[in-house]
Design a protein around this motif. Structure first.
Motif, PDB file in Angstrom:
ATOM      1  N   ASP A  18      -2.544  -5.492   5.709  1.00  0.00           N
ATOM      2  CA  ASP A  18      -2.773  -6.928   5.574  1.00  0.00           C
ATOM      3  C   ASP A  18      -2.167  -7.573   6.812  1.00  0.00           C
ATOM      4  N   GLY A 112      -7.724  -6.149   6.167  1.00  0.00           N
ATOM      5  CA  GLY A 112      -8.305  -7.407   5.693  1.00  0.00           C
ATOM      6  C   GLY A 112      -8.673  -8.347   6.822  1.00  0.00           C
ATOM      7  N   GLU A 142     -10.400 -10.651   2.920  1.00  0.00           N
ATOM      8  CA  GLU A 142      -9.078 -10.746   2.286  1.00  0.00           C
ATOM      9  C   GLU A 142      -9.102 -11.135   0.807  1.00  0.00           C
ATOM     10  N   VAL A 324      -2.957  -8.500  -1.231  1.00  0.00           N
ATOM     11  CA  VAL A 324      -3.976  -8.033  -0.275  1.00  0.00           C
ATOM     12  C   VAL A 324      -3.668  -6.599   0.173  1.00  0.00           C
ATOM     13  N   ALA A 325      -2.410  -6.340   0.482  1.00  0.00           N
ATOM     14  CA  ALA A 325      -2.039  -4.993   0.935  1.00  0.00           C
ATOM     15  C   ALA A 325      -2.273  -3.964  -0.174  1.00  0.00           C
ATOM     16  N   THR A 328      -5.983  -3.269  -0.313  1.00  0.00           N
ATOM     17  CA  THR A 328      -6.475  -2.356   0.731  1.00  0.00           C
ATOM     18  C   THR A 328      -6.096  -0.923   0.374  1.00  0.00           C
TER      19      THR A 328
END
Ligand SMILES: Nc1ncnc2c1ncn2[C@@H]1O[C@H](COP(=O)(O)OP(=O)(O)OP(=O)(O)O)[C@@H](O)[C@H]1O
Ligand SMILES: [Mg+2]
Length: 353
Positions: A18, A112, A142, A324-325, A328
């Protein structure tokens, strides 16, 4: 692909990243999030050497001598200084790799990007990853990653609404069947709230605040609602008239007044996204609620304000700063099943064949 890749795939340190305006997080397969640092780089402009990255560089902001620049290479969610962004990514990727065997192949990276960025901006992210050492790069929007991180049922035929309030951008998206159906992305988020506080201190107290000071005040006493029993804190800065240091007592109602216009703009954009969303999906959203992610979700009472203004239930996801991280990472772990949620790559050969 083939045996060669499968063999190394088992050992390689593939990563989900992210790359945020405020913070960069790196998720490593089988390990979780192992890097979580401010997106700041300090450079010595005499020789272009990097002096510090992340936490260490952030401490230098606003405190550097003339030949050192501590800055954020991303602005409003997109890369504004390509070279420094690339160096920052390389620093973080090397940090991950240093802890594993050096014979490991170069990593695959899921990263993202904000909604609605230009081809050039996408390509910049892809190129930054490749030149920082990635073997293959997969882009994901994202809010899609945030919704996956928040475990929303994005692949089902139901409307999922996510609002990701970061440092540089607020991204609002309605997702169904693995795709973004309607969305808005605005450049009003955490950084803007800090600017509002700086402006307020200037207008009401003739007080000049630093960026970091304004952010700390927001974190300490910021609130989206006014209160009869507000929290208070001291703001320290420079008196604009005398030029001397000055401190002023402020409370959360002052801060709310300072940021209310920006909050209203965020809410107006949530409403207008709902207005353009097909009614079946709107019905789903009413039932399931809006999910907030990103650091801005942590502003006190913001969930309640959005609920009051939209009449829709609002949930803050667990640990919104890492959504977000984590998203992913989930995509990385199941790339085959989730490849339909990836954003189109600039280089069409990277995935579609
Ligand atoms: N408790 C809190 N209350 C209010 N704001 C907060 C809180 N904690 C963090 N923030 C804000 O969240 C923002 C950072 O969030 P996040 O890390 O999600 O952004 P980012 O992903 O780096 O940015 P972007 O997505 O816009 O590129 C900062 O503006 C920070 O001040
Ligand atoms: Mg973000």
């Amino acid at each position: 692909m083939g045996i060669f890749n499968n063999f190394f795939g088992k050992f390689s340190r593939d990563m989900g990243i992210d790359l945020g305006t405020a913070n960069t997080l790196v998720y490593v397969k089988d390990k979780g999030i192992i890097i979580n640092e401010p997106s700041v780089v300090a450079v010595n402009t005499r020789n272009d050497q990097i002096l510090a990255v992340g936490e260490e560089a952030q401490k230098m902001i606003g405190k550097t001598p003339a030949h050192i620049v501590a800055s954020r290479p991303l602005v409003d969610g997109v890369i504004s200084d390509f070279e420094i962004t690339e160096k920052m990514l390389k620093y973080f990727i090397d940090k991950v790799h240093r802890e594993s065997f050096s014979i490991l192949p170069r990593p695959r990276i899921v990263i993202g990007i904000p909604l609605g960025v230009t081809e050039v901006e996408r390509k910049a992210v892809e190129d930054a990853c490749l030149s920082a050492g990635a073997r293959e790069v997969f882009l994901i929007e994202e809010p899609m990653a945030a919704a996956i991180g928040a475990r929303m049922p994005i692949q089902e035929a139901t409307g999922s609404m996510v609002v990701d309030i970061g440092g540089g951008t607020t991204e609002i998206a309605v997702i169904s069947l693995g795709g973004v159906i309607t969305w808005k992305s605005i450049r009003i988020a955490g950084d803007e709230l800090d600017k509002n506080i700086i402006q307020y201190a200037r207008d009401h107290f003739n007080l000049l605040l630093g960026d970091r000071t304004a952010e700390v005040i927001k974190l300490k006493i910021g609130s989206a609602f006014s209160s009869e029993d507000p929290l208070t804190t001291t703001m320290r800065g420079r008196d604009l008239i005398t030029g001397l240091p000055k401190e002023v007592e402020v409370n959360s109602n002052h801060v709310r007044e300072a940021i209310s216009r920006s909050l209203r703009q965020i809410i107006e954009n949530i409403k207008s996204t709902i207005e353009i969303t097909p009614p079946e999906l709107v019905a789903d959203i009413f039932e399931r609620g809006i999910v907030l992610t990103g650091g801005g979700a942590l502003l006190n009472n913001l969930d309640k304000l959005i609920n009051r203004e939209t009449k829709i239930p609002v949930h803050i996801t667990d640990d919104p700063l890492t959504a977000v991280a984590r998203g992913t990472g989930i995509v990385l772990d199941d790339l085959e099943a989730l490849k339909e949620v990836l954003a189109d790559s600039v280089d069409a050969n990277t995935f579609k064949n």
